[in-house]
Design a protein around this motif. Structure first.
Motif, short mmCIF file in Angstrom:
data_model
loop_
_atom_site.label_atom_id
_atom_site.label_comp_id
_atom_site.label_asym_id
_atom_site.label_seq_id
_atom_site.Cartn_x
_atom_site.Cartn_y
_atom_site.Cartn_z
N VAL A 37 200.37 6.01 62.32
CA VAL A 37 201.12 5.95 61.14
C VAL A 37 201.93 4.67 61.19
O VAL A 37 202.90 4.41 62.03
CB VAL A 37 202.03 6.99 60.80
CG1 VAL A 37 202.73 6.86 59.34
CG2 VAL A 37 201.41 8.34 60.57
N VAL A 38 201.76 3.70 60.24
CA VAL A 38 202.42 2.27 60.08
C VAL A 38 203.16 2.12 58.92
O VAL A 38 202.61 2.36 57.93
CB VAL A 38 201.50 1.20 60.39
CG1 VAL A 38 202.07 -0.04 60.51
CG2 VAL A 38 200.47 1.32 61.70
N LEU A 39 204.29 1.79 58.84
CA LEU A 39 205.20 1.72 57.96
C LEU A 39 205.03 0.24 57.46
O LEU A 39 205.60 -0.68 58.52
CB LEU A 39 206.49 2.16 58.03
CG LEU A 39 207.40 2.13 56.66
CD1 LEU A 39 206.96 2.78 55.49
CD2 LEU A 39 208.97 2.57 57.14
N MET A 40 204.50 -0.27 56.38
CA MET A 40 204.53 -1.75 56.08
C MET A 40 205.82 -2.01 55.19
O MET A 40 205.95 -1.37 54.23
CB MET A 40 203.11 -1.86 55.31
CG MET A 40 201.94 -1.72 56.22
SD MET A 40 201.79 -2.64 57.55
CE MET A 40 201.37 -4.14 56.89
N GLN A 61 204.99 6.81 69.06
CA GLN A 61 204.60 6.45 67.97
C GLN A 61 204.03 7.73 67.11
O GLN A 61 203.76 8.78 67.58
CB GLN A 61 203.31 5.65 68.28
CG GLN A 61 203.62 4.26 68.70
CD GLN A 61 202.36 3.24 68.76
OE1 GLN A 61 201.41 3.77 69.49
NE2 GLN A 61 202.47 2.01 68.44
N GLU A 62 204.15 7.49 65.75
CA GLU A 62 203.45 8.80 64.97
C GLU A 62 202.18 8.57 64.67
O GLU A 62 201.72 7.60 64.28
CB GLU A 62 204.63 8.54 63.54
CG GLU A 62 204.30 9.71 62.73
CD GLU A 62 205.26 9.70 61.51
OE1 GLU A 62 205.02 10.26 60.42
OE2 GLU A 62 206.41 8.97 61.78
N ALA A 158 202.32 13.87 63.75
CA ALA A 158 202.99 14.17 65.02
C ALA A 158 203.52 12.92 65.83
O ALA A 158 202.88 11.92 65.59
CB ALA A 158 202.10 15.16 65.66
N ILE A 159 204.73 13.03 66.62
CA ILE A 159 204.93 11.88 67.51
C ILE A 159 204.50 12.22 69.01
O ILE A 159 204.80 13.49 69.35
CB ILE A 159 206.39 11.86 67.15
CG1 ILE A 159 206.74 11.43 65.78
CG2 ILE A 159 206.93 10.68 68.31
CD1 ILE A 159 208.09 11.23 65.41
N LEU A 160 203.99 11.16 69.29
CA LEU A 160 203.58 11.13 71.01
C LEU A 160 204.81 11.25 71.81
O LEU A 160 205.55 10.34 71.73
CB LEU A 160 202.53 10.17 71.29
CG LEU A 160 202.31 10.10 72.66
CD1 LEU A 160 201.17 11.12 73.04
CD2 LEU A 160 201.35 8.74 72.94
N ASN A 161 204.72 12.35 72.71
CA ASN A 161 205.75 12.45 73.83
C ASN A 161 205.56 11.18 74.85
O ASN A 161 204.63 10.77 74.95
CB ASN A 161 205.94 13.64 74.45
CG ASN A 161 206.69 14.69 73.75
OD1 ASN A 161 207.55 14.37 72.92
ND2 ASN A 161 206.18 15.73 73.99
#
Length: 161
Positions: A37-40, A61-62, A158-161
């Protein structure tokens, strides 16, 4: 920097396929993917969420877990249930579930029991508290009815630990 290689789409699809209730064999998962997931951010100040391939990712990272499905049968399927586990090295992102026309429930006990997010509690002796996002182990979608030829999509972040 430490990068983690994610499971291939095939293995993710295989894991999801097991989670579709057996009585609903005509509802097939047509694709599954894990995307970053990238916020532009644009010059005018507006923002937009984009999804890009997640071949390797860094902690923090999400990611989006996305599954598409279709009823390949000639009859409608009632009470179609699809469950996806939140991978162990991931933390569910609250309010990130995508599912049209489905009730969504969550589990904090490895998929043994489910409840809506607002009712998801942890009992610790005499104390009862709201479950936190990092305690969610599974997300479950229940569709009242999936008609012949109907397609749909479900997802969560989800966010990677």
């Amino acid at each position: 920097m430490m990068f983690k290689v994610l499971p291939t789409s095939f293995s993710f699809l295989a894991a999801c396929a097991v989670a579709v209730m057996p009585a609903q064999a005509d509802v097939l998962l047509s694709s599954a993917s894990v995307e970053r997931v990238v916020l532009m951010e644009y010059e005018d100040g507006s923002t937009e969420t984009e999804y890009v391939p997640a071949d390797a990712v860094e902690p923090g990272q999400e990611l989006a877990y996305v599954v598409s499905f279709r009823n390949e049968g000639a009859e409608e399927e009632d009470s179609v249930v699809m469950t996806i586990p939140v991978p162990e090295d991931m933390i569910y992102v609250d309010d990130s579930v995508i599912a049209d026309n489905a009730a969504v429930d969550f589990s904090v006990d490895g998929g043994k029991s489910f409840a809506p997010r607002d009712d998801l509690v942890i009992e610790d002796g005499d104390n009862v508290r709201m479950a936190s996002a990092d305690e969610i182990t599974h997300v479950r979608w229940t569709f009242a009815r999936v008609t012949p030829g109907e397609e749909g999509m479900l997802a969560f972040h989800a966010i990677l630990n």
